[in-house]
Design a protein around this motif. Sequence first.
Motif, PDB file in Angstrom:
ATOM      1  N   GLN A   4      36.550 -29.132  83.399  1.00 44.75           N
ATOM      2  CA  GLN A   4      36.399 -28.557  82.064  1.00 44.75           C
ATOM      3  C   GLN A   4      34.938 -28.210  81.771  1.00 44.75           C
ATOM      4  O   GLN A   4      34.644 -27.167  81.192  1.00 44.75           O
ATOM      5  N   GLN A   5      34.035 -29.081  82.196  1.00 40.91           N
ATOM      6  CA  GLN A   5      32.609 -28.806  81.982  1.00 40.91           C
ATOM      7  C   GLN A   5      32.163 -27.564  82.756  1.00 40.91           C
ATOM      8  O   GLN A   5      31.351 -26.772  82.269  1.00 40.91           O
ATOM      9  N   LYS A   6      32.699 -27.383  83.982  1.00 38.46           N
ATOM     10  CA  LYS A   6      32.377 -26.187  84.763  1.00 38.46           C
ATOM     11  C   LYS A   6      32.877 -24.925  84.063  1.00 38.46           C
ATOM     12  O   LYS A   6      32.200 -23.896  84.026  1.00 38.46           O
ATOM     13  N   GLN A   7      34.095 -25.025  83.504  1.00 32.66           N
ATOM     14  CA  GLN A   7      34.657 -23.884  82.794  1.00 32.66           C
ATOM     15  C   GLN A   7      33.822 -23.535  81.570  1.00 32.66           C
ATOM     16  O   GLN A   7      33.554 -22.359  81.291  1.00 32.66           O
ATOM     17  N   GLU A   8      33.415 -24.573  80.823  1.00 34.35           N
ATOM     18  CA  GLU A   8      32.586 -24.344  79.650  1.00 34.35           C
ATOM     19  C   GLU A   8      31.223 -23.782  80.044  1.00 34.35           C
ATOM     20  O   GLU A   8      30.669 -22.921  79.356  1.00 34.35           O
ATOM     21  N   GLN A   9      30.685 -24.267  81.163  1.00 37.21           N
ATOM     22  CA  GLN A   9      29.391 -23.776  81.631  1.00 37.21           C
ATOM     23  C   GLN A   9      29.478 -22.296  81.991  1.00 37.21           C
ATOM     24  O   GLN A   9      28.587 -21.506  81.667  1.00 37.21           O
ATOM     25  N   LEU A  10      30.571 -21.910  82.651  1.00 32.69           N
ATOM     26  CA  LEU A  10      30.771 -20.504  82.984  1.00 32.69           C
ATOM     27  C   LEU A  10      30.918 -19.674  81.709  1.00 32.69           C
ATOM     28  O   LEU A  10      30.326 -18.594  81.579  1.00 32.69           O
ATOM     29  N   GLY A  11      31.691 -20.191  80.759  1.00 30.57           N
ATOM     30  CA  GLY A  11      31.868 -19.488  79.488  1.00 30.57           C
ATOM     31  C   GLY A  11      30.545 -19.273  78.778  1.00 30.57           C
ATOM     32  O   GLY A  11      30.258 -18.182  78.274  1.00 30.57           O
ATOM     33  N   LYS A  12      29.708 -20.308  78.757  1.00 35.10           N
ATOM     34  CA  LYS A  12      28.405 -20.200  78.096  1.00 35.10           C
ATOM     35  C   LYS A  12      27.497 -19.215  78.820  1.00 35.10           C
ATOM     36  O   LYS A  12      26.761 -18.444  78.188  1.00 35.10           O
ATOM     37  N   ALA A  13      27.547 -19.226  80.144  1.00 32.64           N
ATOM     38  CA  ALA A  13      26.728 -18.299  80.933  1.00 32.64           C
ATOM     39  C   ALA A  13      27.136 -16.859  80.631  1.00 32.64           C
ATOM     40  O   ALA A  13      26.282 -15.973  80.450  1.00 32.64           O
ATOM     41  N   LEU A  14      28.437 -16.623  80.544  1.00 35.14           N
ATOM     42  CA  LEU A  14      28.927 -15.275  80.249  1.00 35.14           C
ATOM     43  C   LEU A  14      28.586 -14.865  78.816  1.00 35.14           C
ATOM     44  O   LEU A  14      28.269 -13.704  78.548  1.00 35.14           O
ATOM     45  N   TRP A  15      28.637 -15.827  77.895  1.00 34.80           N
ATOM     46  CA  TRP A  15      28.303 -15.519  76.498  1.00 34.80           C
ATOM     47  C   TRP A  15      26.828 -15.153  76.358  1.00 34.80           C
ATOM     48  O   TRP A  15      26.467 -14.250  75.600  1.00 34.80           O
ATOM     49  N   GLU A  16      25.983 -15.836  77.114  1.00 29.95           N
ATOM     50  CA  GLU A  16      24.548 -15.503  77.103  1.00 29.95           C
ATOM     51  C   GLU A  16      24.331 -14.081  77.636  1.00 29.95           C
ATOM     52  O   GLU A  16      23.513 -13.322  77.106  1.00 29.95           O
ATOM     53  N   ILE A  17      25.075 -13.731  78.686  1.00 29.60           N
ATOM     54  CA  ILE A  17      24.985 -12.366  79.229  1.00 29.60           C
ATOM     55  C   ILE A  17      25.421 -11.354  78.168  1.00 29.60           C
ATOM     56  O   ILE A  17      24.768 -10.328  77.952  1.00 29.60           O
ATOM     57  N   ALA A  18      26.524 -11.655  77.483  1.00 30.37           N
ATOM     58  CA  ALA A  18      27.043 -10.755  76.451  1.00 30.37           C
ATOM     59  C   ALA A  18      26.016 -10.544  75.350  1.00 30.37           C
ATOM     60  O   ALA A  18      25.763  -9.407  74.919  1.00 30.37           O
ATOM     61  N   ASN A  19      25.419 -11.624  74.882  1.00 34.14           N
ATOM     62  CA  ASN A  19      24.427 -11.517  73.804  1.00 34.14           C
ATOM     63  C   ASN A  19      23.204 -10.731  74.249  1.00 34.14           C
ATOM     64  O   ASN A  19      22.615  -9.979  73.474  1.00 34.14           O
ATOM     65  N   ASP A  20      22.842 -10.925  75.513  1.00 31.78           N
ATOM     66  CA  ASP A  20      21.651 -10.259  76.046  1.00 31.78           C
ATOM     67  C   ASP A  20      21.886  -8.755  76.214  1.00 31.78           C
ATOM     68  O   ASP A  20      20.987  -7.946  75.996  1.00 31.78           O
ATOM     69  N   LEU A  21      23.114  -8.386  76.579  1.00 31.82           N
ATOM     70  CA  LEU A  21      23.386  -6.994  76.944  1.00 31.82           C
ATOM     71  C   LEU A  21      23.859  -6.110  75.799  1.00 31.82           C
ATOM     72  O   LEU A  21      23.646  -4.901  75.819  1.00 31.82           O
ATOM     73  N   ARG A  22      24.513  -6.684  74.810  1.00 31.40           N
ATOM     74  CA  ARG A  22      25.177  -5.817  73.833  1.00 31.40           C
ATOM     75  C   ARG A  22      24.212  -5.109  72.892  1.00 31.40           C
ATOM     76  O   ARG A  22      24.535  -4.079  72.316  1.00 31.40           O
ATOM     77  N   GLY A  23      22.996  -5.661  72.746  1.00 30.67           N
ATOM     78  CA  GLY A  23      21.991  -4.990  71.923  1.00 30.67           C
ATOM     79  C   GLY A  23      22.497  -4.778  70.512  1.00 30.67           C
ATOM     80  O   GLY A  23      22.929  -5.710  69.842  1.00 30.67           O
ATOM     81  N   ALA A  24      22.471  -3.508  70.075  1.00 27.18           N
ATOM     82  CA  ALA A  24      22.893  -3.195  68.706  1.00 27.18           C
ATOM     83  C   ALA A  24      24.408  -3.049  68.583  1.00 27.18           C
ATOM     84  O   ALA A  24      24.937  -2.910  67.493  1.00 27.18           O
ATOM     85  N   MET A  25      25.114  -3.071  69.706  1.00 30.48           N
ATOM     86  CA  MET A  25      26.576  -2.923  69.673  1.00 30.48           C
ATOM     87  C   MET A  25      27.208  -4.144  69.021  1.00 30.48           C
ATOM     88  O   MET A  25      26.818  -5.277  69.312  1.00 30.48           O
TER      89      MET A  25
END
Length: 550
Positions: A4-25
């Motif tokens: 479960q911790q690995k899954q959450e870690q992956l989710g958080k990593a992907l969320w950080e990517i999303a926040n970094d990439l979406r810009g003004a979108m």
Amino acid sequence: MTAQQKQEQLGKALWEIANDLRGAMNADDFRDYMLSFLFLRYLSDNYEGSVKKELGSDYPVLEEDDKRTPLSVWYEANADDVEFFEKQMRRKVHYVIEPKYLWNSISELARTQDEELLKDLQKGFKHIENDSFESSFKGLFSEINLDSEKLGKTYTERNKKLCKIIQKISEGIADFSTDSDTLGDAYEYLIGEFAAGSGKKAGEFYTPQQISTILSEIVTLDSQNPKAGKKKKINKVLDFACGSGSLLLNVKDKIEKGGGTISRIYGQEKNITTYNLARMNMLLHGVKDSEFEIFHGDTLKNEWDVLNEMNPAKKTTFDAIVANPPFSLRWDASEAMGENFRFKNYGLAPKSAADFAFLLHGLHFLSDEGTMAIILPHGVLFRGGAEKRIREKLLKDGNIDTVIGLPSNLFFSTGIPVCILIIKKCKKEDDVLFINASEQYRKVKRQNVLRDGKVDGVIDPKEPNDIQEIIDTYQNRPDKIERYARSVSMAEIEKNDYNLNISRYVSTAKPEPIINLKAVNTKIAEVETKAAKALQEHNGYLKELGLETI
């Protein structure tokens, strides 16, 4: 580290990517791109893993610097065998993906900033929609506009933006497992985070996991005798307002973890974007296309042929129904609708609030041995008029089994407190169980959350577990738990004019302490005696000093 911790870690990593990439979108728009690319990654990895098993020693082994996919090399060398091979793969994994549309092919285009990436991605999405699966997944990516100016004003700018997004996702998940459990749960984590970012809009596609767990655990328990534990089999499960499909997947998870099976999953969703999200979510969690059916249409209009069979012998019924429909939706409560087979024996819910219309829709298709758990606003418990008449008939017919009151501010879409109604056709008890869980929660930023008894993802017996307490109380059906739950007779409910307002039956107010007036009077007398003595002593000192006494 736990799974479960690995899954959450992956989710958080992907969320950080999303926040970094979406810009003004905005979060809603970027969500659709991010989740679609993750879906393509999962389908590709799952397919390539199956291809490797199928081809065995014939599966090409490439040099480290060879960036082609092994399957593309095999296709080139075995052109005459491709048709038979794809037929075999459809039989085993239910779909095929041409090598040039696999994630590794697309991500290599992104890494090299290839000008053809956008075009290949568009063709790849069309290929999956129309050709990959034997069943139709037309429109699966219909809301993913790769020509949107939100990605860039020119083709070159859009292609460059997509290259960056795909490359970052590829790098971000390179070290994580992409099996259906890990990536599927990371997908759910992302859906939750995007829902939090979407605020009120999130109500149309997301039910918080804690509430989803309660509904799923309850409908998978034996309907007539919950104390007996989990059902061994659920023939069909339905969510007629399924959003992203998370609730249905939760039911599947709970029945299978209890050693049971589920035959087929049905969902219905009106919003086209969310409907596509639900279909992706099913596949991404390893549910085969032959094991589920998600329909795009209006539940209240009942546009689904599966649910319009008028022959009672052929009527589709469900052993488990879960739903979180939109609260107090305005709807078409016309005279013609009043004659609809779902409503004619109960009357119509008012135009201003379709809550009971949704409930009656589910009740009509509930099997005689089934359980429905539906989330509704508190108003359904006490509002008058047409709703009171529907509520009274449901109570007299023995359909309302349990009323569960939840805290306010649990949902991203609304701050109002809500309730869960447990509906059955096979209820044995001549009473209604009321659970008042409105004060059991933890505040996290601006949201309230039900506590799950965990610390850092691990169960701690010392921690409060609001979720499990609700489930245990429903399962054991106590006569009374002070300030929390009570089984209330129909006679008492009738005396209250069929009003189900929870606080009438289970008050969370703490009793006023009993005051011993005699002891209080004695105490006052003692205080007055001490005060008089102190005053006398004080005046004595004043006299000695030649000062005026008081």
